[in-house]
Design a protein around this motif. Structure first.
Motif, mmCIF file in Angstrom:
data_model
loop_
_atom_site.group_PDB
_atom_site.id
_atom_site.type_symbol
_atom_site.label_atom_id
_atom_site.label_comp_id
_atom_site.label_asym_id
_atom_site.label_seq_id
_atom_site.Cartn_x
_atom_site.Cartn_y
_atom_site.Cartn_z
ATOM 1 N N UNK A 2 -48.364 -37.751 76.816
ATOM 2 C CA UNK A 2 -48.960 -37.712 78.151
ATOM 3 C C UNK A 2 -50.244 -38.316 78.283
ATOM 4 N N UNK A 3 -51.066 -38.143 77.264
ATOM 5 C CA UNK A 3 -52.234 -38.923 77.065
ATOM 6 C C UNK A 3 -52.348 -40.337 76.845
ATOM 7 N N UNK A 4 -51.259 -41.074 76.231
ATOM 8 C CA UNK A 4 -51.045 -42.319 76.654
ATOM 9 C C UNK A 4 -50.476 -42.951 77.656
ATOM 10 N N UNK A 5 -49.699 -42.215 78.378
ATOM 11 C CA UNK A 5 -49.054 -42.501 79.812
ATOM 12 C C UNK A 5 -50.251 -42.520 80.719
ATOM 13 N N UNK A 6 -51.353 -41.638 80.639
ATOM 14 C CA UNK A 6 -52.400 -41.458 81.443
ATOM 15 C C UNK A 6 -53.235 -42.612 81.224
ATOM 16 N N UNK A 7 -53.414 -43.017 79.973
ATOM 17 C CA UNK A 7 -54.488 -44.143 79.707
ATOM 18 C C UNK A 7 -53.793 -45.453 79.983
ATOM 19 N N UNK A 8 -52.699 -45.670 80.103
ATOM 20 C CA UNK A 8 -51.887 -46.818 80.865
ATOM 21 C C UNK A 8 -51.974 -46.690 82.238
ATOM 22 N N UNK A 9 -51.806 -45.631 82.765
ATOM 23 C CA UNK A 9 -51.731 -45.750 84.255
ATOM 24 C C UNK A 9 -53.346 -46.095 84.913
ATOM 25 N N UNK A 10 -54.337 -45.823 83.963
ATOM 26 C CA UNK A 10 -55.906 -45.939 84.162
ATOM 27 C C UNK A 10 -56.026 -47.456 84.162
ATOM 28 N N UNK A 11 -55.359 -47.992 83.301
ATOM 29 C CA UNK A 11 -55.336 -49.591 83.033
ATOM 30 C C UNK A 11 -54.659 -50.297 84.191
ATOM 31 N N UNK A 13 -54.358 -49.091 87.070
ATOM 32 C CA UNK A 13 -54.799 -48.811 88.481
ATOM 33 C C UNK A 13 -55.751 -49.838 88.741
ATOM 34 N N UNK A 14 -56.747 -50.399 87.591
ATOM 35 C CA UNK A 14 -57.327 -51.354 87.868
ATOM 36 C C UNK A 14 -57.009 -52.762 88.504
ATOM 37 N N UNK A 15 -55.454 -52.802 88.409
ATOM 38 C CA UNK A 15 -54.871 -54.004 89.173
ATOM 39 C C UNK A 15 -54.836 -54.052 90.622
ATOM 40 N N UNK A 16 -55.162 -52.734 91.035
ATOM 41 C CA UNK A 16 -55.124 -52.649 92.529
ATOM 42 C C UNK A 16 -54.090 -51.992 93.346
ATOM 43 N N UNK A 17 -52.947 -51.382 92.595
ATOM 44 C CA UNK A 17 -51.887 -51.073 93.046
ATOM 45 C C UNK A 17 -52.270 -49.671 93.810
ATOM 46 N N UNK A 100 -51.764 -59.010 98.306
ATOM 47 C CA UNK A 100 -51.391 -58.073 99.612
ATOM 48 C C UNK A 100 -50.393 -57.457 99.228
ATOM 49 N N UNK A 101 -49.314 -57.812 98.485
ATOM 50 C CA UNK A 101 -48.100 -56.924 98.243
ATOM 51 C C UNK A 101 -48.759 -55.538 97.198
ATOM 52 N N UNK A 102 -49.498 -56.047 96.075
ATOM 53 C CA UNK A 102 -49.983 -55.089 95.594
ATOM 54 C C UNK A 102 -50.629 -53.971 96.314
ATOM 55 N N UNK A 103 -51.321 -54.286 97.164
ATOM 56 C CA UNK A 103 -51.915 -53.347 97.938
ATOM 57 C C UNK A 103 -51.403 -52.065 98.666
#
Length: 139
Positions: A2-11, A13-17, A100-103
């Protein structure tokens, strides 16, 4: 895990989804009712294009040289496998989405059936879809 998944999600998130859904595994149909965006593969650099051309030429030459052979020598079979793997990596390069789609879209982050990280980008929820939906009171 779960920690690896959370770390990937944080990375990611920086893309702007707009949203990111994280789970070790999602049930069948988890993306039902969502519209999947069509991104485009990232462009190859000139160097990558040259590499693909060289690999394709080498593959074609090996296949021509051994087209009548009953069995490929081990080293040729190994090299063809290496070329195929390298070419697949170029084909599976990242997909680029419109900002725009990412947002307004999201991402599913999970583990696939082989235990590898799975990141599925580009899903729009009905309430975030500017296209709207056809239904009562809507056209």
């Amino acid at each position: 895990m779960n920690e690896k998944l959370a770390a990937e999600a944080e990375t990611i998130a920086k893309e702007g989804w707009k949203w990111i859904s994280v789970a070790v595994g999602f049930p069948y149909g988890h993306d039902s009712g969502l519209r999947e965006l069509e991104g485009k593969p990232a462009d190859l650099t000139a160097e990558e294009q040259a590499t693909v051309a060289v690999l394709n030429a080498e593959q074609a030459k090996l296949e021509l040289d051994y087209q009548d052979a009953d069995e490929l020598p081990d080293e040729v079979d190994q090299r063809l496998s290496e070329i195929e793997t390298a070419l697949m990596a170029f084909e599976e390069r990242s997909i680029v989405f419109d900002p725009t789609d990412i947002s307004r879209a999201g991402v599913f982050v999970s583990i696939d059936s082989e235990g590898r990280l799975s990141v599925d980008r580009g899903y729009v929820r009905p309430e975030d879809d500017p296209r709207g939906r056809v239904g009562p009171g809507r056209v």
